[in-house]
Design an enzyme around this catalytic site. Structure first.
Site, PDB file in Angstrom:
ATOM      1  N   HIS A  46       9.886  -2.333  -0.820  1.00  0.00           N
ATOM      2  CA  HIS A  46       8.982  -1.235  -1.122  1.00  0.00           C
ATOM      3  C   HIS A  46       8.055  -1.634  -2.259  1.00  0.00           C
ATOM      4  CE1 HIS A  46       7.921   2.595  -3.123  1.00  0.00           C
ATOM      5  NE2 HIS A  46       8.002   3.114  -1.919  1.00  0.00           N
ATOM      6  N   THR A  47       6.791  -1.294  -2.127  1.00  0.00           N
ATOM      7  CA  THR A  47       5.869  -1.442  -3.256  1.00  0.00           C
ATOM      8  C   THR A  47       5.368  -0.051  -3.599  1.00  0.00           C
ATOM      9  OG1 THR A  47       3.880  -1.695  -1.878  1.00  0.00           O
ATOM     10  CG2 THR A  47       5.081  -3.709  -2.440  1.00  0.00           C
ATOM     11  N   MET A  61       3.008   6.910  -3.177  1.00  0.00           N
ATOM     12  CA  MET A  61       2.216   6.393  -2.082  1.00  0.00           C
ATOM     13  C   MET A  61       2.556   4.917  -2.116  1.00  0.00           C
ATOM     14  SD  MET A  61       0.641   8.891  -0.886  1.00  0.00           S
ATOM     15  CE  MET A  61       1.046  10.533  -1.451  1.00  0.00           C
ATOM     16  N   CYS A  62       2.766   4.314  -0.997  1.00  0.00           N
ATOM     17  CA  CYS A  62       3.267   2.969  -1.142  1.00  0.00           C
ATOM     18  C   CYS A  62       3.254   2.156   0.118  1.00  0.00           C
ATOM     19  CB  CYS A  62       4.683   3.027  -1.651  1.00  0.00           C
ATOM     20  SG  CYS A  62       5.717   3.826  -0.462  1.00  0.00           S
ATOM     21  N   GLY A  63       3.824   0.969  -0.016  1.00  0.00           N
ATOM     22  CA  GLY A  63       3.987   0.087   1.113  1.00  0.00           C
ATOM     23  C   GLY A  63       5.462  -0.138   1.393  1.00  0.00           C
TER      24      GLY A  63
END
Lengths: 300, 453, 235
Positions: A149-150, A3-5
């Site tokens: 991406h985080t 799940m991420c940014g």
């Protein structure tokens, strides 16, 4: 499983209000909460004769030196830096890329090539955007494309090799950034392994890179490959694929993962949350959310 | 006479034959209430306590205090939830049960210093009045959700899923969608209601953090926020809920009850409570938040032994739903002819979904509701809660502990290999604790060791 | 006693999200009529749980959950909105000048939400009342499990429009990629068109020439109906 940014931009011309790297770091900073575990970015460099960007993950102390030694044996070194769990290198005169990648991967269990390409470079590190910036000075980069991406690990390991962007060892200059989970990963992976592809992580997102490389090798272009992926990848996803020629964005049929886009004559920016775009550019930009089951391509 | 013997098949058992023929008639899966009826699940009964003897000294039952209080959200929110005993009444919606049942549970919980929970269907005024500590559920359906009730809640529980049917939404058959239920849920009267399986406005743990913030703002940062998840991928889910910022995590095992669910799902989804508690506790321990974030475990908890064992394995509080209804009179041998009309008997009834509850709990029919006197029912529930508290204290004191929450896995031994594998608790006897003196002379003991690993 | 000001300004660069919401709530309670939110920067949860009347002006983009779980408020967003703007709005009025992302007005119970641009997936999901107007297109699963209220879509609608809706009405002017299960198109009476037209006019919007009216066909209201194909896809 992540799940991420996601946050990044493409500059369409040489009008850069701010440096590309500066913007992407600001974007990733504001996405930290969506993915506190690790941060990574893909940068696109201009093509230069014969040079190869090679980035390598490792875990055990001392293995960085082994990686650099090995690169010295196989190639002429333009530059290498050891970041404690990541080796960033620009090399030349590689006679056999496949041989080199296998040799790096065989150094130790914890060592694997993160990405390699003539123009694409992938840099990643544990923790937030500030760690990535401290290691690699991303804000100095002022090229055409920077997409980051985080990561919030949901199932697989928290380490650099499982961080994103992720690439496929059998295809250079292609990397992907994914938010979501691929629920038919196990079946896809086993199919691709039978076809001879090597997987280096337990992260389901890796299968997207392999999938695209396989489709490109079969003669599809990136847009076609990504359109096919909407039906063949199961689960939830917004993902971005980056090559030196194109950047593509795909959203699954369920519209589960957020993504907004801002586009002007000078740039395209996308992010999981518009906050990242506002923070990156330091101003309000009109954004829109692409629909589910959509593929968008930007030619570079 | 060789053919006269009637042999029943295990593969084609009478139950299976019934099931197939019923589905052949219905054209859909079977829907029913209560919980799985599987006989083969590992349970807390597979564990026993190892009380004090000489190596430890027991505490005196009547004189020496044994503390049962648990506080949720201490140091995290302005108004933590104080429970006088580590028991909470699990979420059961107004709709699934009626206002008389809600009232009785509320009165009993208030007297015992514990909480009740709204369930899916909004906050009924009768329940708010009766229950001093009320947990307000925020579910995918958002029935009856509003900012005023949020501010009136003593805790907010964001429900991801339910142990009885993880991965799907709720069901309420039209027979129970009375005028009042329909109004509270904004539904057409008498409609077969099906709730969504995921929230409308957040999809994953990355968005969940923002959702929790929103709930905190709407409740003025006063009350704890829980995340409730049906036991499935417990270890990862628990970590993610903790990272998203929950004050307490509710894990609901597969033995959890429901008022209406596809039967196939009751029997074949989720993992048993005994396994769920271990995974969840391990996950919180792993990320160093075991003390800060409270772990609430539900699913088939029926007595002080289940509760104390769950606590010993890492839970802080137990959620009890079905057993509370049983204390109200569910499945009691009253109005037997009404059970028979439903095709069942007292003690085997699972017909909550029909809205024809013979004892007046899981029904909105005024005539049936009149069979449940809330005041008398509250006394029964109060007695039942007190009995569980006393039973938990028995185990704590006998293990030499003056706080129920001090029970730990070393106070337990397992009776079965499977319970040992699930919980890591050594099997009774020599088990994994030490080698028998003759082990070095007998090579077959190596096999035992390998099996234990 | 200090006279109550009619207007106030809050700069998101200067206050935390926590303080901001408290200031808005307290201002509304004290009878302040209007609050201007400067530099919202698409931050999340700006204006949550406000239950006293106040007019909120957002001078820029807002993130997730703006104006959610609120009652009696009115708001204008001079920019775009993130996920779930106006989620569970009880009553009031929210106008978004730009686009909105997914889950716009999810579970809204009353009032009016207007998005002048387009809105993403799950627009008006679980709508429980009120009116939702979208000037542009809407995405996948719009009006899923809608229970009451009405939705007016001026552009095109994505797949699964009105899937599993219980009641309520959806009006779509443009193309519908695919109707959801249990939804059907019925004729639009002239007086309903007129009502839509005048409602939109109130927000300075010109109604398209015609709309398709979508309502629940009741097919999913009874589990004992033997609609095998439907059950297989929806249950």
């Amino acid at each position: 499983m992540n799940m991420c940014g996601i946050g990044g931009l493409i500059y369409k011309n040489s009008v850069h209000e701010k440096k590309t790297g500066e913007i992407v770091i600001k974007m990733l900073e504001s996405l930290c909460r969506r993915g506190p575990d690790s941060t990574g970015v893909a940068l696109l460099h201009p093509k230069t004769a014969d040079s190869l960007y090679m980035d390598v993950n490792y875990e055990k102390e001392g293995n960085g030196a082994k990686v650099i030694n090995l690169l010295t044996e196989f190639a002429t070194i333009v530059s290498t830096t050891d970041h404690g769990s990541y080796v960033r290198a620009l090399i030349k005169d590689v006679s056999d890329e496949e041989l080199l990648i296998n040799a790096v991967n065989n150094i130790d269990h914890d060592v694997s090539v993160s990405s390699y390409g003539e123009q694409l470079e992938v840099l990643k590190f544990l923790g937030g955007a500030e760690n990535l910036e401290r290691q690699f000075r991303i804000s100095d980069y002022d090229g055409k494309v920077a997409i980051g991406h985080t990561r919030m690990a949901t199932e697989s390991k928290v380490d650099i090799s499982h961080s994103q962007p992720l690439s496929c060892h059998q295809g250079k200059d292609l990397t992907i950034i994914h938010n979501g989970h691929i629920t038919n990963y196990i079946k896809l992976r086993s199919k691709f392994e039978k076809k001879g592809y090597h997987f280096i992580t337990g992260n389901d997102s890796e299968v997207i890179a392999v999938y695209l490389v396989d489709k490109l090798k079969s003669g599809y272009d990136l847009k076609e490959a990504m359109e096919l992926s909407l039906n063949e990848l199961d689960g939830s996803f917004s993902y971005i694929a980056i090559t030196p020629e194109n950047v593509g964005l795909a959203k699954e049929p369920f519209g589960m993962k957020p993504m907004v886009i801002a586009e002007t004559d000078d740039f395209v920016a996308f992010a999981s949350e518009s906050m990242a775009i506002t923070n990156g550019f330091g101003k309000n930009l009109s954004v829109f959310e692409p629909d589910s089951e959509e593929v968008m391509i930007w030619k570079l | 006479m060789e053919n006269s013997t009637i042999r029943k098949s295990k593969v084609w058992s009478p139950e299976k034959i019934d099931e197939i023929q019923e589905k052949a008639e219905l054209g859909r899966y079977r829907i029913r209430g209560q919980a799985t009826k599987r006989q083969d699940l590992p349970s807390f009964d597979d564990l026993v306590f190892t009380p004090a003897g000489l190596s430890r000294v027991a505490l005196e039952g009547y004189r020496e205090k044994c503390d049962t209080q648990v506080v949720i959200g201490a140091g995290r929110v302005k108004r933590p939830l104080v429970l006088e005993t580590p028991i909470m009444v699990a979420g059961m919606s107004f709709g699934a049960i009626n206002s008389n049942a809600k009232k009785a549970l509320g009165i009993a919980a208030t007297r015992c210093g514990i909480s009740t929970c709204t369930g899916d269907g909004g906050m009924h005024p009768v329940e708010r009045e009766a229950s001093e500590k009320l947990v307000y559920q925020l579910l995918p359906s958002r029935y009856g959700l509003n900012p005023y009730d949020l501010k009136r809640a003593d805790a907010v529980e964001i429900v991801v899923s339910q142990g009885a049917k993880p991965g799907t939404g709720g069901t309420l058959l039209g027979q129970k969608v009375s005028e009042e239920v329909a109004n509270m849920r904004d539904l057409p009267l008498g409609v077969d209601q099906r709730s969504p399986c995921r929230h409308p406005d957040w999809m994953g743990p990355d968005d969940l953090g923002v959702k929790i913030d929103q709930v905190r703002i709407a409740t003025n940062y006063e009350v704890p926020v829980f995340i409730k998840i049906g036991a499935g991928r417990v270890y990862d889910d628990t970590k993610l809920a903790a990272k998203a910022g929950a004050d307490a995590i509710v894990i609901d095992g597969m033995e959890g009850g429901t008022a209406a669910s596809p039967e196939i799902q009751l029997d074949h989804t989720g993992i048993p409570t005994i396994a769920a508690v271990v995974e969840a506790a391990e996950a919180l321990h792993e990320i160093g938040m075991k003390d800060e974030i409270k772990l609430i475990i539900g699913g088939g908890i029926s007595n002080g032994a289940d509760a104390a064992k769950a606590i010993a394995l890492g839970a802080d509080v137990v959620y009890i739903g079905t057993a509370m209804l049983v204390a109200l009179n569910c499945n009691k041998s009253l109005y037997v002819e009404d059970y028979e009309a439903l095709g069942t008997v007292p003690s085997a009834c699972h017909h909550c979904h029909t809205g024809k509850c013979p004892v007046g709990i899981a029904t909105q029919d005024p005539a049936l509701m009149a069979r449940l006197n809330p005041e008398e029912a509250a006394d029964r529930v109060e007695n039942y809660i007190n009995s569980i508290t006393m039973e938990m204290q028995i185990f704590a004191r006998s293990c030499g502990k003056s706080k129920v929450t001090d029970l730990d896995p070393t106070d337990l031994r397992s009776l079965t290999m499977s319970a040992t594998m699930i919980t890591g608790v050594p099997i009774v006897g020599m088990g994994t604790t030490r080698k028998p003196y003759w082990a070095n002379y007998d090579h077959s003991t190596e096999m035992t060791e390998m099996a234990l690993r | 006693m200090e006279a109550v000001k009619a207007h106030m300004t809050i700069d998101c660069n200067e206050v935390s999200q926590k303080d901001l919401n408290k200031i808005i709530a307290d201002s509304a309670k004290q009878g302040i009529k209007e609050v201007l939110i400067k530099n919202p920067q698409a931050k999340h949860n700006l204006g949550v749980g406000i239950t006293d009347p106040i007019h909120i002006v957002y001078e820029g983009d807002v993130g997730y959950y703006a104006c959610s779980l609120s009652d009696h408020i009115s708001a204008v967003v001079h920019g775009t909105a993130g996920w779930a703007i106006g989620e569970n709005l009880m009553n009031g009025e929210i106008v978004v000048e730009g686009n909105a992302a997914s889950s716009t007005a999810a579970s809204m119970r009353g009032g009016t939400v207007v998005v002048k641009g387009s809105s993403g997936a799950r627009t008006g999901i679980g709508l429980k009342g009120g009116t939702l107007i979208v000037g542009g297109n809407v995405g996948y699963m719009t009006g899923f499990m809608m229970q009451k209220g009405r939705m007016i879509i001026c552009g095109n609608a994505g797949k699964a429009l009105g899937d599993s809706m219980y009641a309520g009405t959806i009006y779509v002017a443009g193309d519908i990629a695919e109707l959801g299960n249990g939804a059907e198109i019925v004729e639009l009476p002239a007086e309903e068109y007129e009502e839509i037209r005048s409602t939109m006019e109130g927000y300075g919007m010109k109604a398209p020439a015609s709309f398709k009216k979508i309502v629940c066909n009741g097919m999913l209201h009874n589990f004992n109906k033997k609609e095998f194909g439907v059950w297989k896809t929806v249950l």
